[in-house]
Design a protein around this motif. Structure first.
Motif, PDB file in Angstrom:
ATOM      1  N   ASP A 217      55.258  39.581  55.181  1.00 50.87           N
ATOM      2  CA  ASP A 217      55.510  40.819  54.432  1.00 50.87           C
ATOM      3  C   ASP A 217      54.730  40.879  53.120  1.00 50.87           C
ATOM      4  N   ARG A 218      53.888  39.870  52.850  1.00 51.82           N
ATOM      5  CA  ARG A 218      53.098  39.908  51.610  1.00 51.82           C
ATOM      6  C   ARG A 218      51.761  40.585  51.897  1.00 51.82           C
ATOM      7  N   HIS A 219      51.605  41.752  51.331  1.00 54.61           N
ATOM      8  CA  HIS A 219      50.388  42.532  51.578  1.00 54.61           C
ATOM      9  C   HIS A 219      49.439  42.289  50.402  1.00 54.61           C
TER      10      HIS A 219
ATOM     11  N   ALA B 135      42.359  25.733  54.336  1.00 52.30           N
ATOM     12  CA  ALA B 135      43.690  25.531  54.935  1.00 52.30           C
ATOM     13  C   ALA B 135      44.695  26.562  54.426  1.00 52.30           C
ATOM     14  N   ARG B 136      44.528  27.003  53.169  1.00 53.92           N
ATOM     15  CA  ARG B 136      45.531  27.906  52.603  1.00 53.92           C
ATOM     16  C   ARG B 136      45.556  29.264  53.307  1.00 53.92           C
ATOM     17  N   TYR B 137      44.447  29.600  53.967  1.00 51.02           N
ATOM     18  CA  TYR B 137      44.409  30.922  54.606  1.00 51.02           C
ATOM     19  C   TYR B 137      45.206  30.972  55.911  1.00 51.02           C
TER      20      TYR B 137
ATOM     21  N   SER C  41      35.284  36.350  37.093  1.00 48.29           N
ATOM     22  CA  SER C  41      35.693  35.706  35.841  1.00 48.29           C
ATOM     23  C   SER C  41      36.750  36.555  35.159  1.00 48.29           C
ATOM     24  N   HIS C  42      37.630  35.886  34.440  1.00 50.27           N
ATOM     25  CA  HIS C  42      38.622  36.606  33.638  1.00 50.27           C
ATOM     26  C   HIS C  42      38.054  36.987  32.277  1.00 50.27           C
ATOM     27  N   TRP C  43      36.821  36.572  31.996  1.00 49.80           N
ATOM     28  CA  TRP C  43      36.220  36.827  30.689  1.00 49.80           C
ATOM     29  C   TRP C  43      34.962  37.656  30.894  1.00 49.80           C
TER      30      TRP C  43
ATOM     31  N   ILE D 236      50.105  25.423  48.609  1.00 51.42           N
ATOM     32  CA  ILE D 236      48.716  25.654  49.003  1.00 51.42           C
ATOM     33  C   ILE D 236      48.339  27.142  48.942  1.00 51.42           C
ATOM     34  N   ALA D 237      49.357  28.014  48.986  1.00 48.98           N
ATOM     35  CA  ALA D 237      49.088  29.456  48.972  1.00 48.98           C
ATOM     36  C   ALA D 237      48.903  30.008  47.565  1.00 48.98           C
ATOM     37  N   LEU D 238      49.252  29.205  46.558  1.00 47.95           N
ATOM     38  CA  LEU D 238      49.168  29.728  45.188  1.00 47.95           C
ATOM     39  C   LEU D 238      47.721  29.971  44.778  1.00 47.95           C
ATOM     40  N   SER D 239      47.530  31.002  43.967  1.00 52.71           N
ATOM     41  CA  SER D 239      46.186  31.271  43.459  1.00 52.71           C
ATOM     42  C   SER D 239      45.864  30.243  42.368  1.00 52.71           C
ATOM     43  N   ASN D 240      44.617  30.236  41.916  1.00 57.72           N
ATOM     44  CA  ASN D 240      44.225  29.271  40.877  1.00 57.72           C
ATOM     45  C   ASN D 240      45.075  29.399  39.634  1.00 57.72           C
ATOM     46  N   GLY D 241      45.252  30.630  39.153  1.00 57.29           N
ATOM     47  CA  GLY D 241      46.039  30.855  37.942  1.00 57.29           C
ATOM     48  C   GLY D 241      47.486  30.435  38.137  1.00 57.29           C
ATOM     49  N   GLN D 242      48.038  30.764  39.306  1.00 54.61           N
ATOM     50  CA  GLN D 242      49.427  30.370  39.589  1.00 54.61           C
ATOM     51  C   GLN D 242      49.545  28.850  39.638  1.00 54.61           C
ATOM     52  N   THR D 243      48.539  28.200  40.226  1.00 55.83           N
ATOM     53  CA  THR D 243      48.569  26.731  40.319  1.00 55.83           C
ATOM     54  C   THR D 243      48.525  26.107  38.927  1.00 55.83           C
TER      55      THR D 243
ATOM     56  N   PRO E  74      43.960  40.474  37.790  1.00 54.12           N
ATOM     57  CA  PRO E  74      44.862  39.451  37.277  1.00 54.12           C
ATOM     58  C   PRO E  74      45.052  38.293  38.259  1.00 54.12           C
ATOM     59  N   ASN E  75      45.637  37.215  37.768  1.00 60.37           N
ATOM     60  CA  ASN E  75      45.930  36.071  38.637  1.00 60.37           C
ATOM     61  C   ASN E  75      46.757  36.547  39.837  1.00 60.37           C
ATOM     62  N   GLY E  76      46.339  36.097  41.007  1.00 59.81           N
ATOM     63  CA  GLY E  76      47.100  36.440  42.211  1.00 59.81           C
ATOM     64  C   GLY E  76      46.796  37.823  42.755  1.00 59.81           C
ATOM     65  N   SER E  77      45.772  38.501  42.214  1.00 60.17           N
ATOM     66  CA  SER E  77      45.507  39.867  42.679  1.00 60.17           C
ATOM     67  C   SER E  77      44.669  39.889  43.963  1.00 60.17           C
ATOM     68  N   GLY E  78      44.153  38.743  44.373  1.00 60.77           N
ATOM     69  CA  GLY E  78      43.462  38.708  45.664  1.00 60.77           C
ATOM     70  C   GLY E  78      41.961  38.490  45.600  1.00 60.77           C
ATOM     71  N   LYS E  79      41.454  38.069  44.441  1.00 56.44           N
ATOM     72  CA  LYS E  79      39.997  37.891  44.306  1.00 56.44           C
ATOM     73  C   LYS E  79      39.488  36.810  45.275  1.00 56.44           C
ATOM     74  N   THR E  80      40.150  35.650  45.248  1.00 55.66           N
ATOM     75  CA  THR E  80      39.701  34.549  46.114  1.00 55.66           C
ATOM     76  C   THR E  80      39.845  34.948  47.581  1.00 55.66           C
ATOM     77  N   THR E  81      40.908  35.694  47.879  1.00 57.20           N
ATOM     78  CA  THR E  81      41.130  36.135  49.256  1.00 57.20           C
ATOM     79  C   THR E  81      39.983  37.059  49.691  1.00 57.20           C
ATOM     80  N   LEU E  82      39.604  37.959  48.800  1.00 57.92           N
ATOM     81  CA  LEU E  82      38.512  38.880  49.095  1.00 57.92           C
ATOM     82  C   LEU E  82      37.207  38.104  49.329  1.00 57.92           C
TER      83      LEU E  82
HETATM   84  N1  LIG Z   1      48.968  31.630  52.976  1.00 58.64           N
HETATM   85  C1  LIG Z   1      49.520  32.477  52.091  1.00 58.64           C
HETATM   86  N2  LIG Z   1      50.774  32.947  52.264  1.00 58.64           N
HETATM   87  C2  LIG Z   1      51.329  33.811  51.395  1.00 58.64           C
HETATM   88  N3  LIG Z   1      50.714  34.260  50.272  1.00 58.64           N
HETATM   89  C3  LIG Z   1      49.476  33.816  50.046  1.00 58.64           C
HETATM   90  C4  LIG Z   1      48.811  32.905  50.915  1.00 58.64           C
HETATM   91  N4  LIG Z   1      47.597  32.654  50.420  1.00 58.64           N
HETATM   92  C5  LIG Z   1      47.504  33.359  49.265  1.00 58.64           C
HETATM   93  N5  LIG Z   1      48.629  34.059  49.054  1.00 58.64           N
HETATM   94  C6  LIG Z   1      48.906  34.949  47.931  1.00 58.64           C
HETATM   95  O1  LIG Z   1      47.884  35.908  47.856  1.00 58.64           O
HETATM   96  C7  LIG Z   1      47.741  36.313  46.505  1.00 58.64           C
HETATM   97  C8  LIG Z   1      46.278  36.368  46.152  1.00 58.64           C
HETATM   98  O2  LIG Z   1      45.774  35.063  45.970  1.00 58.64           O
HETATM   99  P1  LIG Z   1      44.293  34.810  45.453  1.00 58.64           P
HETATM  100  O3  LIG Z   1      44.077  33.353  45.406  1.00 58.64           O
HETATM  101  O4  LIG Z   1      43.363  35.622  46.281  1.00 58.64           O
HETATM  102  O5  LIG Z   1      44.382  35.421  43.978  1.00 58.64           O
HETATM  103  P2  LIG Z   1      43.276  35.456  42.836  1.00 58.64           P
HETATM  104  O6  LIG Z   1      43.084  36.867  42.436  1.00 58.64           O
HETATM  105  O7  LIG Z   1      42.062  34.716  43.294  1.00 58.64           O
HETATM  106  O8  LIG Z   1      44.013  34.700  41.656  1.00 58.64           O
HETATM  107  P3  LIG Z   1      43.478  33.735  40.465  1.00 58.64           P
HETATM  108  O9  LIG Z   1      42.875  34.610  39.421  1.00 58.64           O
HETATM  109  O10 LIG Z   1      44.718  33.108  39.965  1.00 58.64           O
HETATM  110  O11 LIG Z   1      42.525  32.751  41.080  1.00 58.64           O
HETATM  111  C9  LIG Z   1      48.540  35.342  45.650  1.00 58.64           C
HETATM  112  O12 LIG Z   1      49.718  35.933  45.188  1.00 58.64           O
HETATM  113  C10 LIG Z   1      48.840  34.222  46.598  1.00 58.64           C
HETATM  114  O13 LIG Z   1      50.066  33.583  46.297  1.00 58.64           O
END
Ligand SMILES: Nc1ncnc2c1ncn2[C@@H]1O[C@H](COP(=O)(O)OP(=O)(O)OP(=O)(O)O)[C@@H](O)[C@H]1O
Length: 599
Positions: free
Chosen positions: A345-347, A136-138, A572-574, A200-207, A367-375
């Motif tokens: 506007d969030r790339h 859903a977050r995507y 992994s971060h480790w 729901i958009a926050l990454s794991n580390g941000q959450t 790092p947290n939020g760098s896009g690993k889960t998105t990738l």
């Molecule tokens: N639906 C969305 N709208 C806006 N930003 C989003 C959305 N989904 C994810 N993001 C942003 O995309 C960025 C990458 O998120 P992602 O979960 O891929 O990070 P990550 O590298 O897996 O982080 P972590 O190590 O904390 O798990 C984050 O800053 C997140 O807030």
């Protein structure tokens, strides 16, 4: 001073009535006017039981007293006992006999409001038997998905529909001063820029950081943080620890940390409880007890062989990708060219170029939020923008085909995934056995199918040969990764191969929902590996597992648990959590500022 806490042979003599939690916590509460300084926490020699089980103490002869000015961490292998001991502090277990002056003698507050526990040692369980849609977050579709982090912290700002269901807790309205301190904390935790994003958009580390912030808003007198470093990137760890230290030093709130054996212990921790397994613990000054760290649970070479790891080749299922690719050397499994992911506007991902070949071992970093889960969600086809990576701007090929030519269900059969999202989403349905949970891995679904619990394939029926192969594979992974490799029972004395086989078999019949978080993590690893998929993704794979589970699973992976024809991607971060080293040819893909860097 240190205490050795061990199993008592006369445990039943400690059992008292079923005191309510409040009575236990309030018992004999002293007032601030008493002359002796009141301890912060006081567990005199006691046994600790789960409610409803008055016979089998979880901990024996526990003695744990915290005096003002001390800084404590509880260190244990895996999450099991450590989390249980920490849960005792919020009243989830019964202390017998009850502490005479209350569990927290220093506090005159209602004990329920004295302490908050935030646990990262294992992920929160899915709500029940149903599947939770982690995709859903995507592309947030529902009203509920649009609630921002700020709104979730300040319920008075929630839209009407969300206020009604009270799911966001009952944080009371705050004064201006409290709001200022909230903004400062959000800044310290680098959450400021995410406050107006959907939760729901926050990454794991941000959450995780957001959960700490939310717990602080509730103003507990004591905050218990179980594995606060799990899932936090290397650069953020010292910042987070220093913030926790300054909060603890100002007693606003006091902290107790739960740490894994392998976690570095912050300098400012002065005292430790070291869990030894089997309900035993050593506690005392750090210098006195630190030497015993890691001694428990690190047994090696317990004579268990992992026979039969080399599964016979899997019959090829026709999924439209041609049948000859297996014969080609080092086939490209994933190919990305100029891949981008944007939210307005969030790339998040910028022009990623990456080729993953069979046999590759990758460590995905960032790092947290760098896009690993998105990738990863592009690789699994879960992300809607996986469809929009099309020429001439970009290109995403999975298993030699453009992503849009592969149904997501087909991709699911070719990518075995362990991740926080899958752990969360996997249904804890009553009656689903370990065997069936593992068997869902063949078709990549979440519901057991087929008479033998090994799925039905994409066409809705299995050839006999395929079914036989699948049944054999479930047996094989359960035998290789099951309790014969890591349980206390298997390690307690020498067992014959037959006895170990029986132990694994009986594990395979247990309800998945009844397993400990560590056991569930192992089963989800089995699920990811069972189908021998060409691509295996291990994202925070060790989360919740105890040392022996990690050790045996790592050894299995290194010794043939994944074949040379399979590509593996570890997130992994480790660095030390990756089962393969540079000497094994591990390559790194690092995401930073949206870009990918290969090394
Ligand atoms: N639906 C969305 N709208 C806006 N930003 C989003 C959305 N989904 C994810 N993001 C942003 O995309 C960025 C990458 O998120 P992602 O979960 O891929 O990070 P990550 O590298 O897996 O982080 P972590 O190590 O904390 O798990 C984050 O800053 C997140 O807030």
């Amino acid at each position: 001073m240190s205490y050795i806490l061990r199993r008592s042979s006369r445990t039943t003599s400690f059992v008292r009535g079923q005191e309510s939690l409040t009575l236990v916590l309030r018992a004999g509460l002293r007032t601030k006017s008493d002359s002796a300084p009141l301890p912060i926490l006081d567990i005199p020699k006691s046994n600790i039981y789960r409610f409803g089980d008055a016979k089998n103490p979880v901990f024996h002869d526990i003695e744990w007293t915290i005096q003002d000015g001390e800084s404590w961490a509880v260190v244990g292998s895996g999450s099991g006992e450590k989390t249980t001991l920490l849960e005792t502090l919020i009243g989830n277990l019964r202390i017998t006999p009850p502490p005479p002056h209350g569990l927290f003698p220093f506090s005159t507050k209602d004990p329920h409001n004295t302490v908050s526990l935030v646990s990262f040692s294992h992920r929160p369980r899915a709500s029940g038997s149903s599947f939770v849609d982690y995709t859903a977050r995507y592309g947030a579709k529902w009203e509920e998905d649009r609630i921002t982090l700020r709104q979730s912290m300040f319920p008075e700002t929630l839209p009407e529909f969300a206020r009604r269901d009270n799911r966001h807790g009952s944080v009371k309205e705050m004064s201006e001063e409290e709001k200022a301190s909230f903004e400062a904390l959000a800044k310290d935790l680098d959450l400021e820029r995410f406050l107006d994003l959907p939760v729901i958009a926050l990454s794991n580390g941000q959450t995780r950081k957001a959960r700490i912030l939310k717990a602080l808003l509730r103003k507990p007198e004591m905050l218990v943080l179980d594995e606060p470093l799990t899932g936090v990137d290397a650069a953020t760890r010292p910042i987070l620890l220093s913030l926790l230290h300054s909060l603890h030093a100002s007693k606003n709130p006091r902290m107790i940390l739960g740490l894994r054996n392998q976690d570095p212990i912050p300098d400012w921790i002065s005292h430790l409880v070291v869990l030894k397994g089997g309900g035993r613990a050593i506690s005392g000054r750090r210098g006195d007890v630190e030497g015993s760290l890691g001694a428990g649970g690190h047994s090696h070479g317990h004579g268990i062989s992992h026979e039969g790891l080399d599964a016979k080749e899997r019959p090829e299922e026709n999924v439209g990708s041609g049948g000859t690719e297996k014969d080609k050397e080092r086939r490209v499994v994933v190919e990305m060219r100029n891949v981008n992911v944007k939210y307005d506007d969030r790339h998040v991902l910028k022009d990623i170029n990456w080729s993953i070949r069979e046999g590759d071992r990758w460590h995905l970093q960032g790092p947290n939020g760098s896009g690993k889960t998105t990738l990863l969600s592009l690789l699994t086809g879960d992300h809607p923008q996986s469809y929009t990576q099309t020429p001439p701007q970009s290109h995403l090929h999975l298993f030699s085909l453009p992503r849009r030519k592969l149904a997501t269900a087909v991709i699911a059969t070719r990518v075995g995934v362990v991740s926080p999202e899958i752990y969360n989403a996997f249904p804890r349905r009553k009656g689903m056995s370990v065997w069936e949970a593992v068997g869902t891995g063949f078709d990549g679904g979440f519901v057991p199918r087929g008479v033998k619990g090994v799925g039905l394939g994409l066409s809705g029926g299995l050839r006999e040969e395929e079914e036989v192969w699948r049944v054999g594979r479930v047996r094989e992974v359960v035998r290789a990764l099951g309790p014969s490799a890591w349980s206390q029972l298997a390690n307690s004395r020498h067992h014959t191969q037959e006895e170990l086989g029986a132990l694994d078999h009986s594990f395979s019949q247990r309800p998945f929902a009844d397993l400990s978080p560590g056991e569930q993590s192992v089963v989800l690893l089995m699920r990811a590996l069972v189908g021998k998929p060409p691509l295996v993704i291990l994202d925070e794979v060790w989360s919740g597992m105890d040392d022996l589970m990690v050790e045996s699973s790592r050894s299995y992976l290194r010794r043939g648990g994944v074949g040379e024809e399979q590509a593996v991607l570890v997130v992994s971060h480790w660095e030390e959590e990756v089962p393969w080293g540079v000497e094994d040819g591990v390559k790194r893909m690092k995401l930073e500022g949206g870009k990918g860097f290969e090394s």
